[in-house]
Motif scaffolding. Structure first.
Motif, mmCIF file in Angstrom:
data_model
loop_
_atom_site.group_PDB
_atom_site.id
_atom_site.type_symbol
_atom_site.label_atom_id
_atom_site.label_comp_id
_atom_site.label_asym_id
_atom_site.label_seq_id
_atom_site.Cartn_x
_atom_site.Cartn_y
_atom_site.Cartn_z
ATOM 1 N N THR A 136 36.024 36.362 33.454
ATOM 2 C CA THR A 136 34.560 36.275 33.358
ATOM 3 C C THR A 136 33.969 35.674 34.629
ATOM 4 N N LEU A 137 34.611 34.625 35.138
ATOM 5 C CA LEU A 137 34.134 34.002 36.373
ATOM 6 C C LEU A 137 34.270 34.952 37.550
ATOM 7 N N ALA A 138 35.300 35.794 37.543
ATOM 8 C CA ALA A 138 35.462 36.778 38.618
ATOM 9 C C ALA A 138 34.306 37.769 38.617
ATOM 10 N N VAL A 139 33.861 38.164 37.422
ATOM 11 C CA VAL A 139 32.718 39.077 37.318
ATOM 12 C C VAL A 139 31.456 38.412 37.872
ATOM 13 N N LEU A 140 31.215 37.173 37.450
ATOM 14 C CA LEU A 140 30.026 36.468 37.939
ATOM 15 C C LEU A 140 30.127 36.214 39.438
ATOM 16 N N GLY A 141 31.337 35.935 39.918
ATOM 17 C CA GLY A 141 31.529 35.672 41.335
ATOM 18 C C GLY A 141 31.376 36.894 42.210
ATOM 19 N N ALA A 142 31.280 38.075 41.604
ATOM 20 C CA ALA A 142 31.075 39.293 42.392
ATOM 21 C C ALA A 142 29.688 39.335 43.016
ATOM 22 N N PHE A 143 28.753 38.571 42.452
ATOM 23 C CA PHE A 143 27.394 38.526 42.995
ATOM 24 C C PHE A 143 27.321 37.499 44.113
ATOM 25 N N ASP A 144 26.612 37.825 45.173
ATOM 26 C CA ASP A 144 26.327 36.871 46.240
ATOM 27 C C ASP A 144 25.050 37.310 46.939
ATOM 28 N N GLU A 145 24.740 36.663 48.039
ATOM 29 C CA GLU A 145 23.489 36.934 48.753
ATOM 30 C C GLU A 145 23.374 38.399 49.178
ATOM 31 N N GLU A 146 24.500 38.996 49.531
ATOM 32 C CA GLU A 146 24.500 40.385 49.991
ATOM 33 C C GLU A 146 24.693 41.379 48.852
ATOM 34 N N HIS A 147 25.000 40.898 47.675
ATOM 35 C CA HIS A 147 25.264 41.782 46.536
ATOM 36 C C HIS A 147 24.509 41.247 45.326
ATOM 37 N N ARG A 148 23.208 41.450 45.310
ATOM 38 C CA ARG A 148 22.361 40.960 44.230
ATOM 39 C C ARG A 148 22.285 41.954 43.074
#
Length: 244
Positions: free
Chosen positions: A10-22
């Motif tokens: 689950t954390l890996a899924v949430l961690g897929a988002f970042d400044e360049e991938h909103r």
């Protein structure tokens, strides 16, 4: 992957988002999280149901309001934002310029609060966004007062050129950091965004630099002294309130 817990996936899924991938499609979420599509689909459905993610009409997913609200409960951000808020509003009222409250997170600057001023001055930072330390005013202040190992790591790594004016020479940046410590403030000139200059000062509480306060304008040449003085007064007020 086999052996990983549900929480880590689950954390890996949430961690897929970042400044360049909103915004991410389901397939991109799975690829960035390193998970099978079926697993990603199941986890994303649960996260959407809970409010951590939201599905757009385009089919893309974005971070949901509930996750953002939860993040604001972090003690550091909550206490700092609430304490600094009246000082940010006073600073904005006196200058009508964009003001930033930021902290260092690793080798990046994290924007904790922002009040936007003159729309003609381009601003790329948002609350919750992260930007390079070396190309922002608040970032330079925080880097100048960071532990020695953090400064060494940043200065030894390639410095990203964001605009033609970004400082990418380690020796030049190191001299600027030394001056920021001695002068009590740092500045940038179109180093993060063309058409935008900034000045920033440290916020000190109990003898430690805990955050930085910055302002963004189109030109600093005539107003630097006045703006730095206003920043320092506000920063001193925030620091006293935090220390108390």
């Amino acid at each position: 992957m086999p052996g990983e817990s549900v929480a880590s996936r689950t954390l890996a899924v949430l961690g897929a988002f970042d400044e360049e991938h909103r915004r991410l499609r389901l397939s991109d979420l799975g690829a960035r999280a390193g998970l099978p599509l079926s697993t990603t689909h199941r986890l994303v459905a649960e996260l959407v149901g809970w409010g951590a993610l939201r599905r757009l009409s385009s089919g893309e997913y974005v971070v949901g309001r509930r996750l953002w609200t939860l993040g604001l409960l972090a003690p550091m951000q909550t206490g700092l934002r609430e304490t600094a808020s009246p000082f940010l509003h006073d600073l904005y009222g006196a200058t009508l310029s964009t003001v930033h409250l930021a902290v260092r997170e690793g080798d990046e600057v994290l924007y904790v609060d922002t009040l936007r001023g003159n729309a003609s001055v381009p601003i790329v930072s948002r609350v919750g966004s992260r930007l390079p330390l070396h190309s922002t005013g608040v970032g330079k202040v925080l880097l100048a007062h960071a532990p020695d190992d953090v400064r060494r790591a940043v200065l030894s790594a390639p410095l990203q050129r964001v605009t033609p004016y970004t400082i990418t020479q380690p020796a030049v940046l190191e001299r600027q950091l030394t001056r920021a410590r001695s002068d009590g403030y740092a500045t940038t000139t179109e180093e993060m965004t063309l058409g935008a200059c900034s000045a920033a000062v440290p916020i000190t509480a109990d003898g430690q630099v805990v955050a930085a306060l910055g302002i963004v304008v189109s030109d600093l040449r005539r107003s630097r002294g006045r703006l730095v003085a206003a920043l320092q007064v506000a920063a001193q007020g925030i620091g006293r309130s935090l220390g108390g």
